[in-house]
Design an enzyme around this catalytic site. Structure first.
Site, PDB file in Angstrom:
ATOM      1  N   CYS A   1     -29.484  21.204 -22.834  1.00  0.00           N
ATOM      2  CA  CYS A   1     -30.723  21.972 -22.678  1.00  0.00           C
ATOM      3  C   CYS A   1     -31.148  21.984 -21.212  1.00  0.00           C
ATOM      4  CB  CYS A   1     -31.825  21.381 -23.547  1.00  0.00           C
ATOM      5  SG  CYS A   1     -32.198  19.646 -23.195  1.00  0.00           S
TER       6      CYS A   1
ATOM      7  N   ASN B   1      -9.688   2.384  -6.589  1.00  0.00           N
ATOM      8  CA  ASN B   1      -9.861   3.058  -7.873  1.00  0.00           C
ATOM      9  C   ASN B   1      -9.828   2.038  -8.999  1.00  0.00           C
ATOM     10  OD1 ASN B   1      -7.028   3.272  -9.395  1.00  0.00           O
ATOM     11  ND2 ASN B   1      -6.669   3.413  -7.186  1.00  0.00           N
TER      12      ASN B   1
ATOM     13  N   ASP C   1       0.873  -1.169   0.000  1.00  0.00           N
ATOM     14  CA  ASP C   1       0.000   0.000   0.000  1.00  0.00           C
ATOM     15  C   ASP C   1       0.910   1.218   0.000  1.00  0.00           C
ATOM     16  OD1 ASP C   1      -1.788   2.176   0.852  1.00  0.00           O
ATOM     17  OD2 ASP C   1      -3.216   0.579   1.245  1.00  0.00           O
TER      18      ASP C   1
END
Length: 469
Positions: free
Chosen positions: A421, A366, A317
């Site tokens: 829009c 992720n 990590d």
């Protein structure tokens, strides 16, 4: 806790004023169950915990009943009988009173309002319709009514012990008890009883396996939150789970299940000694040590994974890993790294490293990192456990070479782009507002100044380009 004692506790909780939520969990080998009793009247205020569904109004008719149409960029998630409230409606302002109104004939982009709007003002523009979450009342039964004559308790009361691991006689005794109970149920009896499942249950009845305990502990924790908050629908009232598919496929001798008077006796009594030895010499790679990673590490250590030579557990990590957090089992052969798994670190996680692994466990946050690890596992043909959490939701995927698809083989559908829009005329959620703000910023502070500078630097060329545009 035996059944009789559990019933006594549950009766007290059920009859108490106000009721006390009662949760009973039991894990026996690869089998487990949870029972919930939150009282004779328990109100769930938010059944799913999701944000209420909304829709942007396009038109509302002055009719009885009124037809409400919404813009067609997002499908409505309403159902017949739902209650909704209106806000920010121009013209037909009578609907902005915050009163819940029932709908019917719900369709993807329209619904009928169960109300007469003939005398309301004429609809002009705008408006949002929002689903009103309705509370749900649940009537729980006490344990003595919901469950009668549990077979394992009857076995223990008759023989004074749990079934012996690997004992065919004890398994047959339990099967006989279950058959007797089933025959006494009359119309409610089962047509077929699977003796193989009961045999597996008997063999592992005295074993408590760490992964099963961890899983059921998480489930019970969620039920406690539901009981305290009234949010999310609780279990009603039984939850049952087994993982019989985890058992070895090859036949084992009774001696394989014999206890060794060690910390892994429960696992040996269910899976056999051969599998336990295999776990102890496994070479495992855990990628990430956050919320999921720490839970994986705890379970692996308590199971004895990589606790014997030449077994090894590598954990990486790119944040700080405290080695003191990895000493749940002093025999664990572990190497803690701080390298991100990516193309840039292939000098650390080189080909020989991947080839030497037995299994890879992802605990990443992720998608890109997940896809990279998935590709490495696919290339080197290594099994991969993929997982993730999002609030109270979670997912897992077991990737087995030549047997299942890999993680990258299927993708989530791309997120819908906000229609321009909608963004410019009626932005109504965070994505719309951010897109609108960026568009305004570019228009006011980039495009307009750029055009002014172009005019000032060469007025005739700018005028010519505008005429030809």
């Amino acid at each position: 806790m035996n059944q009789q004692k559990a019933i006594e506790f549950n009766d007290y909780c059920h009859n108490h004023k106000p009721s006390i939520a009662f949760i009973k969990a039991e894990v026996r080998g690869l089998f487990g169950s949870v029972f919930c009793d939150f009282g004779p009247e328990f109100t769930v205020f938010d059944v799913d915990g999701e944000e209420p569904h909304t829709g942007i109004i396009a038109s509302i008719s002055n009719d009885n009943p009124a037809l409400v149409s919404c813009v067609d960029d997002e499908r409505l998630e309403f159902q017949d009988g739902d209650l909704v409230v209106f806000s920010e409606v121009r013209g037909m302002i009578e609907l902005n009173d915050g009163k819940p109104r029932k709908i019917k004939n719900a369709r993807p982009y329209s619904f009928t309002l169960d109300e007469d709007t003939s005398n309301f003002g004429t609809y002009e523009k705008g408006g949002i319709v929002t689903l009103v979450k309705q509370p749900k009342l649940l009537n729980f039964k006490p344990l003595r009514e919901a469950l009668k004559d549990p077979a394992l308790d009857k076995f223990i009361s008759e023989l004074g012990r749990f079934p012996i691991v690997g004992s065919e006689d004890d398994a047959q005794k339990l099967i006989s008890i279950v058959s007797e109970i089933n025959e006494s149920l009359g119309d409610g009896k089962l047509d077929d009883i699977n003796p193989k499942i009961l045999q597996y249950f008997a063999f592992g009845a005295r074993a408590v396996l760490n992964p099963m305990a961890a899983m059921f502990g998480g489930i019970v924790g969620q039920e406690v939150v539901k009981a305290c908050s009234g949010k999310f629908h609780p279990l009603f009232q039984f939850f049952y789970f087994d993982s019989v598919e985890s058992l070895p496929t090859e036949p084992l001798e009774p001696s394989d299940f014999r206890p060794l008077n060690c910390r892994y006796d429960s696992q040996i009594s269910v899976f056999g000694l051969k599998l336990q030895k295999k776990l102890e010499v496994a070479k495992v790679f855990v990628v990430g040590s956050g919320a999921l990673g720490c839970e994986f590490l705890k379970n692996l250590a308590l199971m004895g994974v990589s606790c014997n030579s030449p077994g090894k557990l590598t954990i990486t990590d790119d944040d700080v890993i405290e080695k003191s957090n990895l000493t749940i089992n002093p025999n664990l052969h572990i190497e803690a790294l701080q390298n991100r798994v990516s193309p840039e670190t292939e000098n650390v996680f080189y080909d020989a490293f991947w080839e030497n692994l037995g299994v890879v466990i992802n605990a990443l946050d992720n998608v890109n990192a997940r896809l990279y690890v998935d590709q490495r596992c696919l290339y080197f043909q290594k099994p991969l456990l993929e997982s993730g959490t999002l609030g109270a939701k979670c997912n897992t995927q077991m990737v087995i070479p030549h047997l299942t698809e890999n993680y990258g083989a299927s993708r989530d559908p791309p997120e819908k782009q906000a229609p321009m829009c909608t963004v410019h005329s009626f932005p109504h959620n965070i994505d719309h507002c951010l897109t609108w703000a960026r568009s305004e910023f570019e228009g006011l502070l980039e495009k307009t100044p750029a055009e002014v500078n172009a005019f000032l630097s060469n007025p005739s060329e700018y005028a010519s380009s505008m005429r030809n545009a």
